[in-house]
Enzyme design. Structure first.
Site, PDB file in Angstrom:
ATOM      1  N   PRO B 107       0.803  -1.221   0.000  1.00  0.00           N
ATOM      2  CA  PRO B 107       0.000   0.000   0.000  1.00  0.00           C
ATOM      3  C   PRO B 107       0.838   1.273   0.000  1.00  0.00           C
ATOM      4  CG  PRO B 107      -0.755  -1.550   1.668  1.00  0.00           C
ATOM      5  CD  PRO B 107       0.513  -2.095   1.138  1.00  0.00           C
ATOM      6  N   THR B 108       0.375   2.268  -0.734  1.00  0.00           N
ATOM      7  CA  THR B 108       1.025   3.579  -0.782  1.00  0.00           C
ATOM      8  C   THR B 108       1.022   4.216   0.598  1.00  0.00           C
ATOM      9  OG1 THR B 108       0.212   3.897  -3.002  1.00  0.00           O
ATOM     10  CG2 THR B 108       0.923   5.865  -1.847  1.00  0.00           C
ATOM     11  N   GLY B 109       2.159   4.758   1.000  1.00  0.00           N
ATOM     12  CA  GLY B 109       2.199   5.512   2.241  1.00  0.00           C
ATOM     13  C   GLY B 109       2.190   4.655   3.482  1.00  0.00           C
ATOM     14  N   CYS B 110       2.373   3.366   3.306  1.00  0.00           N
ATOM     15  CA  CYS B 110       2.379   2.464   4.444  1.00  0.00           C
ATOM     16  C   CYS B 110       3.795   2.404   5.010  1.00  0.00           C
ATOM     17  CB  CYS B 110       1.954   1.082   3.977  1.00  0.00           C
ATOM     18  SG  CYS B 110       1.398   0.055   5.307  1.00  0.00           S
ATOM     19  N   ILE B 111       3.930   2.638   6.303  1.00  0.00           N
ATOM     20  CA  ILE B 111       5.277   2.655   6.875  1.00  0.00           C
ATOM     21  C   ILE B 111       5.718   1.225   7.211  1.00  0.00           C
ATOM     22  CG2 ILE B 111       6.764   3.588   8.672  1.00  0.00           C
ATOM     23  CD1 ILE B 111       4.657   5.805   9.031  1.00  0.00           C
TER      24      ILE B 111
END
Lengths: 131, 111, 99
Positions: B107-111
């Site tokens: 997922p985008t922006g998942c740390i």
């Protein structure tokens, strides 16, 4: 999908963010990168406006088919913005006219603004981020 | 890139085990990913996995948890559209685990 | 609001878009190749001069000098150095870079 959503920055400050898109979709990476930043920003409950001017209006065209150039068709992603509570989408009338486009050509519902209305909208933002 | 072989077929995955080529996805690779994630796949899990695949096909992104929860609620009812239910199914986060099993990219922006 | 333009007006439309959307009293800073627009004899000179009635127009001195244009700056354009650039950014509530 982001587990970041569970995070709270604690400040509770809501700022007016404008994401200004002025580039056509595939010739540079600006459009896709801009869209990703908008989706991430949505997690922080800010007042987000997305604006499309100049060649940026080409990003929203219906009927985009990227199979032949083997890149992701992110035009579909603009339709997901509503689910992210990003509902303020604006396009510039003059940019649409200059390219022979009308609202019917676009994949999402937008508000069409004159150059003066756009100028005022930009002037009232706390932050303008350009792609 | 690491490769996974299931039933004589090779699948390319990234360092964290996400499937590289979405079009390769099938139930075999989903079951393999689930075992890796220590998730016992039930009908409830499949419902979420299939929902994610449909969402991705329509919008070309994996939804944020908040968006997923809301959208599941709309489609499958409020008893499923809540964090408690989704985290019971995927204890290490529906973001990481369900997307991986569904063959979606990280997922985008998942740390 | 401070608008920053860095592309040549004879190559791209960013200066034109900027001038169309900058509201009265705003500042426009020309840097890099955009400084050509702030010089005499160029195609954009008339636009800059007309705009300077309502807008504060600045150009970055080191960029003018690097392009041999330091002596050809239009009347009404304020030349700033890097410290002036920083001051402009600090003075304005928000900033828009016309990529």
């Amino acid at each position: 999908m982001s587990d970041m959503d569970e995070m709270d920055d604690g400040s509770g400050i809501v700022k007016k963010f404008m994401f200004l898109n002025r580039k056509a979709p595939h010739g540079t990476v600006y459009a896709l990168e801009g869209l990703e930043v908008v989706l991430i920003t949505a997690a922080f409950d800010q007042d987000v406006s997305m604006v499309f001017t100049d060649d940026g209006v080409y990003q929203l065209l219906k009927g985009i088919d990227t199979k032949g150039i083997e890149v992701k068709d992110f035009s579909k992603t603009y339709r997901a913005l509503d689910g992210y509570d990003i509902e303020k989408l604006y396009v510039d009338q003059a940019s649409m006219d200059a390219r022979g486009l009308t609202e019917d050509d676009l994949i999402v519902d937008v508000t069409v603004l004159s150059v003066d209305e756009m100028a005022n909208l930009m002037a009232e933002q706390d932050v303008v981020i350009s792609f | 890139m690491p490769m996974v072989n299931i039933a004589g077929k090779d699948y390319e995955v990234d360092e964290e085990g996400y499937l590289i080529d979405l079009s390769q996805w099938n139930e075999d690779i989903a079951k393999y990913m689930a075992v890796e994630e220590k998730v016992d796949l039930t009908e409830g899990h499949w419902e979420v996995v299939n929902f994610l695949r449909e969402y991705y096909a329509e919008y070309q992104i994996a939804p944020a948890v908040r968006v997923l929860t809301k959208a599941i609620g709309k489609k499958l009812g409020p008893d499923k559209g809540n964090n408690k239910y989704l985290y019971e199914l995927f204890p290490y986060g529906p973001a990481k685990q369900a997307c991986k099993i569904a063959g979606l990219p990280k997922p985008t922006g998942c740390i | 609001m401070l608008h920053i333009v860095n592309k040549s007006a004879t190559d791209r439309g960013s200066l034109e878009s900027c001038l169309a959307m900058a509201t009265k009293g705003s500042a426009v800073l020309l840097i890099e190749d955009a400084v050509y627009a702030a010089t005499t004899g160029g195609a954009a000179a008339a636009k800059i001069q007309a705009a300077s009635a309502d807008l504060k127009i600045y150009a970055l001195g080191p960029d003018l000098a690097a392009r041999g244009m330091a002596a050809r700056v239009l009347d009404g354009v304020n030349v700033v150095d890097y410290a002036g650039f920083v001051d402009l950014v600090a003075e304005h509530k928000s900033c828009q870079s016309w990529l």
